[in-house]
Design a protein around this motif. Structure first.
Motif, PDB file in Angstrom:
ATOM      1  N   TYR A  85     -26.334 -13.642   4.769  1.00  0.00           N
ATOM      2  CA  TYR A  85     -26.809 -13.770   3.396  1.00  0.00           C
ATOM      3  C   TYR A  85     -26.778 -12.456   2.623  1.00  0.00           C
ATOM      4  CZ  TYR A  85     -28.043 -18.385   4.870  1.00  0.00           C
ATOM      5  OH  TYR A  85     -27.961 -19.654   5.347  1.00  0.00           O
ATOM      6  N   SER A  86     -26.043 -11.478   3.129  1.00  0.00           N
ATOM      7  CA  SER A  86     -25.947 -10.214   2.400  1.00  0.00           C
ATOM      8  C   SER A  86     -25.341 -10.482   1.028  1.00  0.00           C
ATOM      9  CB  SER A  86     -25.096  -9.216   3.180  1.00  0.00           C
ATOM     10  OG  SER A  86     -23.762  -9.646   3.237  1.00  0.00           O
ATOM     11  N   GLU A  87     -25.657  -9.626   0.107  1.00  0.00           N
ATOM     12  CA  GLU A  87     -25.242  -9.838  -1.274  1.00  0.00           C
ATOM     13  C   GLU A  87     -23.988  -9.067  -1.661  1.00  0.00           C
ATOM     14  OE1 GLU A  87     -26.673 -12.083  -3.397  1.00  0.00           O
ATOM     15  OE2 GLU A  87     -27.825 -12.681  -1.653  1.00  0.00           O
ATOM     16  N   GLY A  88     -23.258  -8.563  -0.711  1.00  0.00           N
ATOM     17  CA  GLY A  88     -22.056  -7.835  -1.077  1.00  0.00           C
ATOM     18  C   GLY A  88     -21.116  -7.623   0.092  1.00  0.00           C
ATOM     19  N   VAL A  89     -19.873  -7.398  -0.230  1.00  0.00           N
ATOM     20  CA  VAL A  89     -18.835  -7.063   0.746  1.00  0.00           C
ATOM     21  C   VAL A  89     -18.098  -5.849   0.200  1.00  0.00           C
ATOM     22  CG1 VAL A  89     -18.575  -9.418   1.580  1.00  0.00           C
ATOM     23  CG2 VAL A  89     -17.160  -8.645  -0.299  1.00  0.00           C
ATOM     24  N   ASN A  90     -17.390  -5.130   1.058  1.00  0.00           N
ATOM     25  CA  ASN A  90     -16.691  -3.951   0.570  1.00  0.00           C
ATOM     26  C   ASN A  90     -15.339  -3.792   1.231  1.00  0.00           C
ATOM     27  OD1 ASN A  90     -17.145  -2.484   3.073  1.00  0.00           O
ATOM     28  ND2 ASN A  90     -19.263  -2.369   2.402  1.00  0.00           N
ATOM     29  N   ALA A  91     -14.544  -2.904   0.624  1.00  0.00           N
ATOM     30  CA  ALA A  91     -13.209  -2.606   1.138  1.00  0.00           C
ATOM     31  C   ALA A  91     -12.794  -1.220   0.652  1.00  0.00           C
ATOM     32  CB  ALA A  91     -12.201  -3.644   0.656  1.00  0.00           C
ATOM     33  N   PHE A  92     -11.940  -0.578   1.459  1.00  0.00           N
ATOM     34  CA  PHE A  92     -11.315   0.680   1.064  1.00  0.00           C
ATOM     35  C   PHE A  92     -10.064   0.850   1.905  1.00  0.00           C
ATOM     36  CE2 PHE A  92     -14.131   1.741   4.524  1.00  0.00           C
ATOM     37  CZ  PHE A  92     -13.478   2.717   5.254  1.00  0.00           C
ATOM     38  N   VAL A  93      -9.232   1.807   1.519  1.00  0.00           N
ATOM     39  CA  VAL A  93      -8.014   2.110   2.273  1.00  0.00           C
ATOM     40  C   VAL A  93      -8.220   3.455   2.954  1.00  0.00           C
ATOM     41  CG1 VAL A  93      -5.529   2.526   2.165  1.00  0.00           C
ATOM     42  CG2 VAL A  93      -6.567   0.788   0.693  1.00  0.00           C
ATOM     43  N   LEU A  94      -7.837   3.522   4.230  1.00  0.00           N
ATOM     44  CA  LEU A  94      -7.997   4.718   5.042  1.00  0.00           C
ATOM     45  C   LEU A  94      -6.628   5.126   5.594  1.00  0.00           C
ATOM     46  CD1 LEU A  94     -10.060   6.630   6.501  1.00  0.00           C
ATOM     47  CD2 LEU A  94      -9.986   5.004   8.388  1.00  0.00           C
ATOM     48  N   CYS A  95      -6.305   6.408   5.470  1.00  0.00           N
ATOM     49  CA  CYS A  95      -5.050   6.912   6.023  1.00  0.00           C
ATOM     50  C   CYS A  95      -5.175   7.002   7.539  1.00  0.00           C
ATOM     51  CB  CYS A  95      -4.717   8.280   5.440  1.00  0.00           C
ATOM     52  SG  CYS A  95      -3.228   9.012   6.170  1.00  0.00           S
ATOM     53  N   LYS A  96      -4.230   6.408   8.246  1.00  0.00           N
ATOM     54  CA  LYS A  96      -4.239   6.426   9.708  1.00  0.00           C
ATOM     55  C   LYS A  96      -3.922   7.807  10.273  1.00  0.00           C
ATOM     56  CE  LYS A  96      -2.740   1.635  10.382  1.00  0.00           C
ATOM     57  NZ  LYS A  96      -1.685   0.807  10.989  1.00  0.00           N
ATOM     58  N   LYS A  97      -3.274   8.647   9.470  1.00  0.00           N
ATOM     59  CA  LYS A  97      -2.834   9.954   9.968  1.00  0.00           C
ATOM     60  C   LYS A  97      -3.872  11.059   9.723  1.00  0.00           C
ATOM     61  CE  LYS A  97       1.151  13.062   9.654  1.00  0.00           C
ATOM     62  NZ  LYS A  97       2.456  13.262   8.973  1.00  0.00           N
ATOM     63  N   CYS A  98      -4.333  11.203   8.484  1.00  0.00           N
ATOM     64  CA  CYS A  98      -5.224  12.333   8.175  1.00  0.00           C
ATOM     65  C   CYS A  98      -6.671  11.917   7.899  1.00  0.00           C
ATOM     66  CB  CYS A  98      -4.687  13.142   7.004  1.00  0.00           C
ATOM     67  SG  CYS A  98      -4.872  12.352   5.383  1.00  0.00           S
ATOM     68  N   GLY A  99      -6.919  10.616   7.762  1.00  0.00           N
ATOM     69  CA  GLY A  99      -8.273  10.144   7.543  1.00  0.00           C
ATOM     70  C   GLY A  99      -8.742  10.144   6.097  1.00  0.00           C
ATOM     71  N   ALA A 100      -7.853  10.462   5.174  1.00  0.00           N
ATOM     72  CA  ALA A 100      -8.233  10.397   3.758  1.00  0.00           C
ATOM     73  C   ALA A 100      -8.565   8.948   3.413  1.00  0.00           C
ATOM     74  CB  ALA A 100      -7.089  10.898   2.880  1.00  0.00           C
ATOM     75  N   ALA A 101      -9.504   8.778   2.513  1.00  0.00           N
ATOM     76  CA  ALA A 101      -9.917   7.430   2.135  1.00  0.00           C
ATOM     77  C   ALA A 101      -9.871   7.266   0.628  1.00  0.00           C
ATOM     78  CB  ALA A 101     -11.324   7.149   2.632  1.00  0.00           C
ATOM     79  N   ILE A 160       0.859  -1.180   0.000  1.00  0.00           N
ATOM     80  CA  ILE A 160       0.000   0.000   0.000  1.00  0.00           C
ATOM     81  C   ILE A 160       0.897   1.233   0.000  1.00  0.00           C
ATOM     82  CG2 ILE A 160      -1.786   1.253   1.242  1.00  0.00           C
ATOM     83  CD1 ILE A 160      -2.516  -1.383   2.605  1.00  0.00           C
ATOM     84  N   LYS A 161       0.672   2.106  -0.971  1.00  0.00           N
ATOM     85  CA  LYS A 161       1.446   3.347  -1.013  1.00  0.00           C
ATOM     86  C   LYS A 161       1.047   4.242   0.155  1.00  0.00           C
ATOM     87  CE  LYS A 161       2.193   3.539  -5.985  1.00  0.00           C
ATOM     88  NZ  LYS A 161       2.009   4.360  -7.202  1.00  0.00           N
ATOM     89  N   THR A 162       1.938   5.162   0.485  1.00  0.00           N
ATOM     90  CA  THR A 162       1.609   6.130   1.538  1.00  0.00           C
ATOM     91  C   THR A 162       0.542   7.089   1.035  1.00  0.00           C
ATOM     92  OG1 THR A 162       3.394   7.602   0.851  1.00  0.00           O
ATOM     93  CG2 THR A 162       3.898   6.008   2.608  1.00  0.00           C
ATOM     94  N   CYS A 163      -0.074   7.799   1.945  1.00  0.00           N
ATOM     95  CA  CYS A 163      -1.142   8.736   1.618  1.00  0.00           C
ATOM     96  C   CYS A 163      -0.614   9.834   0.681  1.00  0.00           C
ATOM     97  CB  CYS A 163      -1.689   9.358   2.900  1.00  0.00           C
ATOM     98  SG  CYS A 163      -2.978  10.591   2.627  1.00  0.00           S
ATOM     99  N   PRO A 164      -1.350  10.120  -0.387  1.00  0.00           N
ATOM    100  CA  PRO A 164      -0.894  11.167  -1.311  1.00  0.00           C
ATOM    101  C   PRO A 164      -1.038  12.576  -0.731  1.00  0.00           C
ATOM    102  CG  PRO A 164      -3.046  10.347  -1.980  1.00  0.00           C
ATOM    103  CD  PRO A 164      -2.583   9.485  -0.838  1.00  0.00           C
ATOM    104  N   PHE A 165      -1.718  12.716   0.393  1.00  0.00           N
ATOM    105  CA  PHE A 165      -1.938  14.036   0.992  1.00  0.00           C
ATOM    106  C   PHE A 165      -0.972  14.335   2.130  1.00  0.00           C
ATOM    107  CE2 PHE A 165      -6.014  12.479  -0.639  1.00  0.00           C
ATOM    108  CZ  PHE A 165      -6.195  13.410  -1.663  1.00  0.00           C
ATOM    109  N   CYS A 166      -0.738  13.350   3.004  1.00  0.00           N
ATOM    110  CA  CYS A 166       0.091  13.618   4.187  1.00  0.00           C
ATOM    111  C   CYS A 166       1.262  12.648   4.342  1.00  0.00           C
ATOM    112  CB  CYS A 166      -0.772  13.576   5.448  1.00  0.00           C
ATOM    113  SG  CYS A 166      -1.278  11.904   5.916  1.00  0.00           S
TER     114      CYS A 166
END
Length: 90
Positions: free
Chosen positions: A31-47, A8-14
């Motif tokens: 039985y939900s029909e979907g799962v999800n994922a995203f990357v969150l910056c631990k420092k500034c909260g950018a997603a 995972i690259k570092t945050c492009p903002f901070c």
């Protein structure tokens, strides 16, 4: 797939460290029909972009859910790692 092995690259903002946030194998209604994922910056909260992978539990069960989670993580990390001038599927 081991999440610790994903680059995972570092945050492009901070320049902070990114963390993968994703559905768990036994989260929520089974039985939900979907799962999800995203990357969150631990420092500034950018997603990064949220990716939702659909699957049918009735036909695919837990192996299908695990496969969908894996796909969601991979696509979410690609979106996070994308930088100006590159395509999300590079």
């Amino acid at each position: 797939m081991n999440i610790k092995d994903i680059k995972i690259k570092t945050c492009p903002f901070c320049d902070g460290e990114g963390e993968i946030i994703h559905s768990k194998l036994d989260d929520g209604y089974i039985y939900s029909e979907g799962v999800n994922a995203f990357v969150l910056c631990k420092k500034c909260g950018a997603a990064g972009p949220l990716f939702n992978a659909e699957y049918n539990h009735a036909h695919l069960g837990y192996p299908g859910r695990l496969e969908a989670i894996t796909k969601a993580i991979k696509v979410a990390v690609k979106g996070w790692n994308r930088r100006d001038g590159s395509k999300a599927n590079d």
